[in-house]
Design a protein around this motif. Structure first.
Motif, mmCIF file in Angstrom:
data_model
loop_
_atom_site.group_PDB
_atom_site.id
_atom_site.type_symbol
_atom_site.label_atom_id
_atom_site.label_comp_id
_atom_site.label_asym_id
_atom_site.label_seq_id
_atom_site.Cartn_x
_atom_site.Cartn_y
_atom_site.Cartn_z
ATOM 1 N N HIS A 193 0.835 -1.209 0.000
ATOM 2 C CA HIS A 193 0.000 0.000 0.000
ATOM 3 C C HIS A 193 0.866 1.253 0.000
ATOM 4 C CE1 HIS A 193 -4.230 -0.950 0.123
ATOM 5 N NE2 HIS A 193 -4.057 -1.871 1.052
ATOM 6 N N GLY A 220 -6.711 -0.675 -7.025
ATOM 7 C CA GLY A 220 -5.857 -0.218 -5.937
ATOM 8 C C GLY A 220 -5.537 -1.281 -4.910
ATOM 9 N N LYS A 261 2.316 2.036 -3.189
ATOM 10 C CA LYS A 261 1.262 2.169 -4.215
ATOM 11 C C LYS A 261 1.351 1.073 -5.271
ATOM 12 C CE LYS A 261 1.043 7.180 -3.552
ATOM 13 N NZ LYS A 261 -0.056 7.079 -2.593
#
Length: 321
Positions: A31, A52, A34
């Motif tokens: 996370h 995502g 990214k």
């Protein structure tokens, strides 16, 4: 080296626990950097909510398998199997990395990906050749193996690349590829153990255990995707396990779900290019059932069940008296 059920269970548990431990470390890290999945715009609309979600999670079960196989089954056979897993995994990792950098679902070109996979398959062949491998196929019903000689190299390349990409095509829903791969590796662990191929059985068990751990994070709703890093690594390893256990033909049945998913894509392309009409609402097949109205969890569980039935059928034909 010999393995009993207790030893295989221990290998499975160790591999499972490693992935379970690595998950909480890897997910926040992915996370932070990214490393999120880009979702195809032409896919089912509800998949856009997954955009995502951290990808490249296949690194977890590749690391767990590598450590466990090295620790409990350190042999030339194990390292040849790891060569296939790591080689195809690196190709997938490059593909994932480019998708992340470009922030869209376009990584390596088809030609680049094919070149990388062919390279790994050729290296795998050369290692087998150097070790004096007999390039033969065991076919059901034949008293003696079928010798392929110089034709084994193109067969091996097609076999490994086809398997890797079949697993890759199946990786489209939460837990689908991980669950069906777990079933397939578990079946090969039993098959290899039955034939006293201890190192192949140990490796397959290590992969199966790591996939169980990965499913904890990859089940619906997924907190982590395996990416091409994982799906290509699994496909390469699955093909290698079939080759070293001399069970290439049985992979067609054990990996029945992967075969059907691939055929659905091939048939869709042929139908659309020749008639302008589609057989399925969308391919691979799991998307068709989604668009028909099945929930994602229903599609996944039905496909898992199909994989279990295919594997049990293969084991029945191999192990029956």
């Amino acid at each position: 080296m010999t393995l009993d059920v207790k030893s295989l269970t221990f290998i499975l548990v160790v591999s499972f626990l490693i992935v379970l431990f690595l998950g909480p470390l890897a997910i926040p890290l992915l996370h932070r950097f990214k490393f999120g999945q880009s979702i195809r715009s032409e896919g089912p609309a509800r998949h856009q909510a997954k955009s995502g979600t951290p990808t490249m999670g296949g690194i977890l079960f590749v690391l767990a398998t590598t450590f466990t196989a090295w620790r409990f089954s350190n042999s030339p056979t194990t390292w040849i199997l790891l060569l296939a897993m790591l080689g195809f995994g690196i190709v997938g990792m490059l593909d994932d990395a480019l998708k992340i950098v470009r922030k869209r679902n376009l990584g390596l070109t088809a030609r680049q990906k094919l070149l990388g996979q062919v390279t790994v398959a050729v290296i795998f062949y050369l290692v087998l050749y150097a070790r004096g491998w007999h390039f033969e196929l065991n076919l059901p019903g034949l008293l003696h193996p079928l010798s392929l000689g110089i034709f084994y190299l193109p067969f091996l390349a097609l076999f490994m690349i086809g398997t890797a990409n079949a697993v890759n095509l199946t990786d489209g829903l939460d837990g689908l590829a991980a669950g069906t791969s777990f079933v397939a590796f578990a079946a090969f662990a039993v098959l290899a153990w039955w034939n006293s191929q201890w190192n192949v059985s140990a490796f397959s068990t290590a992969v199966a255990g790591s996939l169980l751990g990965f499913l904890y994070y990859n089940r619906h709703p997924a907190r982590l995707f395996m990416g091409d890093t994982g799906s290509l690594a699994l496909g390469g390893a699955l093909a290698a396990v079939a080759v070293l256990s001399r069970s290439e033909v049985w992979l067609i049945l054990i990996g029945g779900v992967f075969v059907i998913e691939t055929l659905s894509v091939i048939l869709q392309v042929i139908s659309f290019q020749s008639t302008g009409k589609r057989i399925f609402r969308m391919s691979p097949l799991h998307h068709h059932f989604e668009l028909v109205g099945w929930s994602e969890w229903k599609v996944v569980t039905v496909f898992w069940l199909a994989g279990i039935l295919c594997s049990l059928a293969a084991l029945y034909f191999v192990i029956r008296p």
